[in-house]
Motif scaffolding. Structure first.
Motif, PDB file in Angstrom:
ATOM      1  N   GLY A  86     -65.094  44.861 -62.671  1.00 49.82           N
ATOM      2  CA  GLY A  86     -66.315  45.250 -63.362  1.00 49.82           C
ATOM      3  C   GLY A  86     -67.333  44.131 -63.371  1.00 49.82           C
ATOM      4  N   VAL A  87     -66.849  42.913 -63.640  1.00 52.74           N
ATOM      5  CA  VAL A  87     -67.761  41.764 -63.688  1.00 52.74           C
ATOM      6  C   VAL A  87     -68.353  41.494 -62.300  1.00 52.74           C
ATOM      7  CG1 VAL A  87     -67.868  39.272 -64.037  1.00 52.74           C
ATOM      8  CG2 VAL A  87     -66.681  40.703 -65.700  1.00 52.74           C
ATOM      9  N   LEU A 143     -68.821  43.667 -59.889  1.00 49.70           N
ATOM     10  CA  LEU A 143     -69.822  44.707 -59.613  1.00 49.70           C
ATOM     11  C   LEU A 143     -71.118  44.422 -60.372  1.00 49.70           C
ATOM     12  CD1 LEU A 143     -70.705  47.395 -58.406  1.00 49.70           C
ATOM     13  CD2 LEU A 143     -69.584  48.573 -60.281  1.00 49.70           C
ATOM     14  N   LEU A 144     -70.970  44.064 -61.643  1.00 42.66           N
ATOM     15  CA  LEU A 144     -72.150  43.802 -62.463  1.00 42.66           C
ATOM     16  C   LEU A 144     -72.957  42.644 -61.884  1.00 42.66           C
ATOM     17  CD1 LEU A 144     -73.583  44.745 -64.990  1.00 42.66           C
ATOM     18  CD2 LEU A 144     -72.223  43.153 -66.329  1.00 42.66           C
TER      19      LEU A 144
END
Lengths: 322, 288, 257
Positions: free
Chosen positions: A286-287, A289-290
């Motif tokens: 997630g990180v 991608l962010l």
């Protein structure tokens, strides 16, 4: 000339890699890359980000599992030379149908609709036991033997995946030069104007989705042979997001970037265990991608070419610091 | 016949829950053109926080408010910290909110584990009623849920159509630059809208955890229902969300009752049918 | 193939009672228009008179609220734009929406492929495809042959207008609707465009929206004047020059404020 420069090292890769690297990293990256290519093809040439690519890949994978050897006793055994074309055909048909459903929608609307389709398919595979064997799915799926050569062999599966990846890229570059491919790009730029040229808009959109279904289906078949099992988790939010992340890392506007993104993703996945708690892999992803979305929305390729451009023209950097 | 009645009532309950969940999603989308993929995660956060509060204090009301506030705060942080910087770039916002939803879901799994929780109900809501005329028993919490959904819908309608805040928001949808030029702090207004959407999601989460239960995966379930509800009902319309929730909730329950292994196909079929006939959703305005 | 001789005497374009409403506003209303085959017709009118709205309805870019449209004797009122294109109707747009990612060659190729239609639209391209040759010929005619492989997003304003005309000329149009083709062109580019228009085959029917009265009156044999969405006057250029209504609302309006 240039493709050979990339292809020869890739062909020689099995000589230097042990089975772990060949299977867990190289083959996996290629398979994931093929599935992500189906998304970056749509994003680049039709301008639509689809969340239903895992669904198309899953339909091909389930077809192989249902019509091939498996250890759950569901389905009918067919010879591979029937089940493989059947799986590809069903993936193409599912792609075309999804395109038909989403044909009037673009941008975030298309994202919402394809995501709803993908998640609905996930729940469907969990509910349904007659075709999909519920959430346990199929295990013991075996890649076929062709002429005495077992595709379960790491080297054979690697070379097959490499061959499929090369073929897929060649197909994409040929397809986008065809009249239909040109029309697809024209629809991306100005759909109303395409109609004003006398061309129907539905055909190119459905064709683009169906073609992406072919790519996703090829990846899905390789994936089910590679994993030797398929279940609702293979078409759930996890794989949907994985494919998206791979395509985004590679840059949504560069089809071949999907393979770069796949290598980065697989390396992260394989070695994240050394960096952080294995359990928190989703947070890491997630990180990543962010960060990509915030720092380099064009993906790693864009980032790399920006750096190259900056190195070549240092005066640009000076200007920007003023 | 009794089965049909019970299924219908269950469908209405589910519809109320779906409306509560989708209203915040639809509000944010309608006002800001942001597809907040973290909406399911906000709902789940509200549910978990609500559970912990009820567990510690024993007060259900406190749990609903606390869950709502926690999700409101999280929503405000998401908009102020990340999505607000990408205003106008819808694709980037969508991708970023997906990343946030993955991170949130994983952190919640870390903290609350993989268990299934159910929020304990206060006595007044714990029992059941035998409904007059229909002659079937029905849990109080489900009746309360419908009343809550109705009240929320009316309150939202009032807020958007009848208050100054609503007027400012409606103007902002049509012309952000104009509002900015008039000196309205549009960024702060958007953070407020996100907090409101988060609040609705969080309260829906606590109610969902009371009437049903909550576990990892609840976020995805409600993200899907919210997506389908707004696609069917029309993007950004509160009335559309109500209509969409009604159709989806009923379809899902009838599907489960009469065709258990094909239940989700009904939901899907409704979506496809609406897209074929009226791509902008039943009560939506045409896409520009 | 049945050959239809009954329409040979039909008008190129016949419009009866056309109206287009947006919400409560009638962009055009009660329009009657008859254009003979091979005629050169100018449509005049001040800004906001409804000229482009009328074109949009004629081509099918938007649907008519009221009225009937007939092309060479066949009613096309309910037909989508792509069908009308295949009947020989073409138009240019005042604000060109071109395909930014495609080259000039690809764009013209699509224009040819679109008119010809058929299953070949989906087949792979082969070397020596006659549609490619036709695309190159169009580029020659429209004066964009030197930028064939340039992406349309890189073209100058004048080149984009020329490309617009190249698209409209694909596959022998029977009736051309030109929406202010000269708008925004530099004085150097205008003669090229005029020459291009003058060189069109005589059997092609041309309906031209022109803001500039002088150009319109020079190049056309008949003129229709729109005002506030309605037909104000029709006639030869001389008639129009002498028409008092036209002087009052159009000439007076355009030059008098």
């Amino acid at each position: 000339m240039r493709p050979a420069l990339i292809l020869i090292p890739l062909l020689a890769l099995p000589l230097v890699l042990n089975d772990f690297w060949l299977t867990q990293v190289a083959t996996r990256s290629l398979i994931l890359g093929i599935m992500a290519l189906s998304l970056s093809f749509l994003a680049t040439y039709l301008g639509v980000v689809s969340f239903a690519q895992a669904t198309m890949a899953g339909i091909a994978g389930y077809t192989i599992a249902y019509f091939g050897p498996n250890s759950v006793g569901i389905g009918v055994q067919l010879p591979f030379w029937i089940s493989i074309p059947l799986a590809l055909m069903l993936a193409v048909v599912s792609g075309g149908l999804i395109g038909l459903i989403a044909r009037r929608s673009r941008g975030i609307y298309a994202i919402m609709i394809t995501l709803a389709i993908g998640v609905a398919f996930f729940y469907f595979t969990r509910q349904n036991y007659t075709l999909f064997n519920g959430w346990t799915g199929f295990s013991g799926v075996r890649a076929p033997e062709i002429g005495g050569l077992s595709l379960r062999d790491p080297l054979a599966l690697y070379l097959l995946s490499l061959g499929t990846a090369v073929l897929a890229l060649a197909l994409v570059s040929g397809f986008v030069r065809s009249p239909l491919g040109l029309t697809i790009q024209a629809v991306r730029d100005a759909p109303g104007r395409v109609l004003a040229l006398g061309i129907s808009v539905t055909t190119p959109i459905v064709a683009a989705f169906a073609f992406s279904g072919l790519l996703a289906g090829a990846g899905g078949i390789l994936n089910v042979w590679y994993q030797e099992r398929i279940s609702s988790f293979s078409v759930g939010l996890g794989p949907i997001i994985d494919i998206l992340i791979v395509a985004v890392i590679g840059g949504l506007r560069h089809p071949a970037g999907a393979f770069v993104g796949a290598v980065v993703f697989v390396l992260l996945d394989t070695f994240a265990v050394d960096l952080i708690d294995r359990e928190r892999f989703n947070t890491l992803i997630g990180v990543v991608l962010l960060l990509i979305v915030i720092v380099a929305p064009g993906g790693l390729q864009q980032l790399a070419s920006d750096w190259v451009a900056r190195l070549r023209r240092p005066e640009v950097k000076e200007k920007s610091t003023v | 016949m009794t089965l049909f009645l019970i299924v219908t009532l269950n469908g209405l309950t589910l519809a109320a829950l779906y409306f509560l969940a989708a209203s915040g999603f639809s509000l944010i989308f309608g006002l800001m053109r942001t597809v907040n993929m973290a909406h399911g995660a906000l709902l789940m956060l509200g549910g978990y926080v609500g559970y912990s509060i009820v567990d510690a204090t024993g007060s259900w009301g406190l749990g609903v408010v606390g869950g709502g506030l926690a999700a409101a705060l999280a929503g405000a942080i998401v908009q102020a910290g990340v999505l607000g910087w990408m205003q106008g770039d819808e694709l980037r916002q969508t991708l970023a909110s997906i990343a946030i939803s993955i991170i949130m879901a994983d952190l919640m799994l870390w903290h609350w584990g993989g268990l299934t929780y159910q929020v304990e109900l206060p006595e007044a809501l714990a029992g059941g009623q035998r409904l007059p005329v229909l002659g079937v028993g029905y849990a109080n919490i489900r009746l309360a849920l419908m009343a809550f959904a109705l009240a929320t819908g009316l309150a939202l309608w009032f807020l958007i159509q009848r208050t100054r805040f609503g007027a400012v928001i409606r103007a902002g949808v049509d012309d952000q630059d104009m509002l900015r030029a008039l000196g309205y702090p549009i960024n702060r207004i958007f953070v407020l809208v996100f907090a409101l959407g988060g609040m609705l999601a969080g309260m829906a989460g606590v109610v969902a955890a009371s009437a049903l239960s909550i576990a990892p995966g609840t976020d995805l379930q409600f993200l899907l229902s919210s997506l389908v509800v707004v696609i069917v009902g029309g993007m950004g319309s509160i009335g559309g969300a109500a209509l969409g929730a009604l159709l989806v909730g009923l379809a899902e329950q009838y599907g489960l009752a009469y065709a258990p292994t094909y239940g989700v196909v009904f939901t899907f079929a409704i979506m496809v049918l609406v897209l074929a006939v009226r791509p902008q959703g039943l009560l939506g305005k045409a896409e520009l | 193939m049945p050959v239809n001789h009954s329409h040979t005497n039909a008008n190129a374009l016949e419009v009866r009672g056309i109206g287009k409403r947006f919400g409560g506003f009638w962009a055009v209303q009660d329009i009657d228009l008859t254009v003979r085959p091979g005629e050169r017709r100018a449509i005049l009118g001040p800004n906001g008179a409804g000229k482009t709205s009328l074109f949009n309805v004629l081509t099918g870019d938007t649907s008519a609220t009221t009225g009937q449209i007939t092309l060479f004797g066949d009613s096309v009122t309910r037909e989508p734009i792509n069908k009308r294109i295949q009947r020989g109707l073409r138009r240019t747009y005042q604000h060109a929406h071109l395909f930014n990612g495609l080259t000039v060659r690809d764009t013209l190729f699509l224009a040819v492929a679109g008119v010809r239609g058929g299953w070949r639209q989906v087949l792979p391209l082969r070397a020596g495809d006659d549609r490619l040759a036709e695309a190159e010929r169009l580029a020659e005619v429209a004066g964009v042959a030197d930028v064939l492989d340039r992406e349309t997003s890189e073209l100058s304003h004048g080149q984009r207008r020329q490309l617009e005309i190249g698209i409209a000329l694909a596959e022998k149009p029977k009736i051309l609707l030109l929406d202010e083709p000269a708008a925004g062109l530099s004085p150097a580019e205008r003669p090229k465009l005029s020459a291009l228009l003058m060189s069109l085959p005589k059997d092609v029917t041309v309906v031209l929206i022109e803001h500039d009265m002088d150009i319109a009156l020079q190049t056309s044999e008949s003129v229709s004047v729109l005002y506030n969405g309605r037909m104000l006057a029709e006639g030869s250029p001389d008639d129009i020059m002498r028409n008092e209504d036209v002087h009052r609302v159009y000439i007076g309006g355009a030059h008098g404020h």
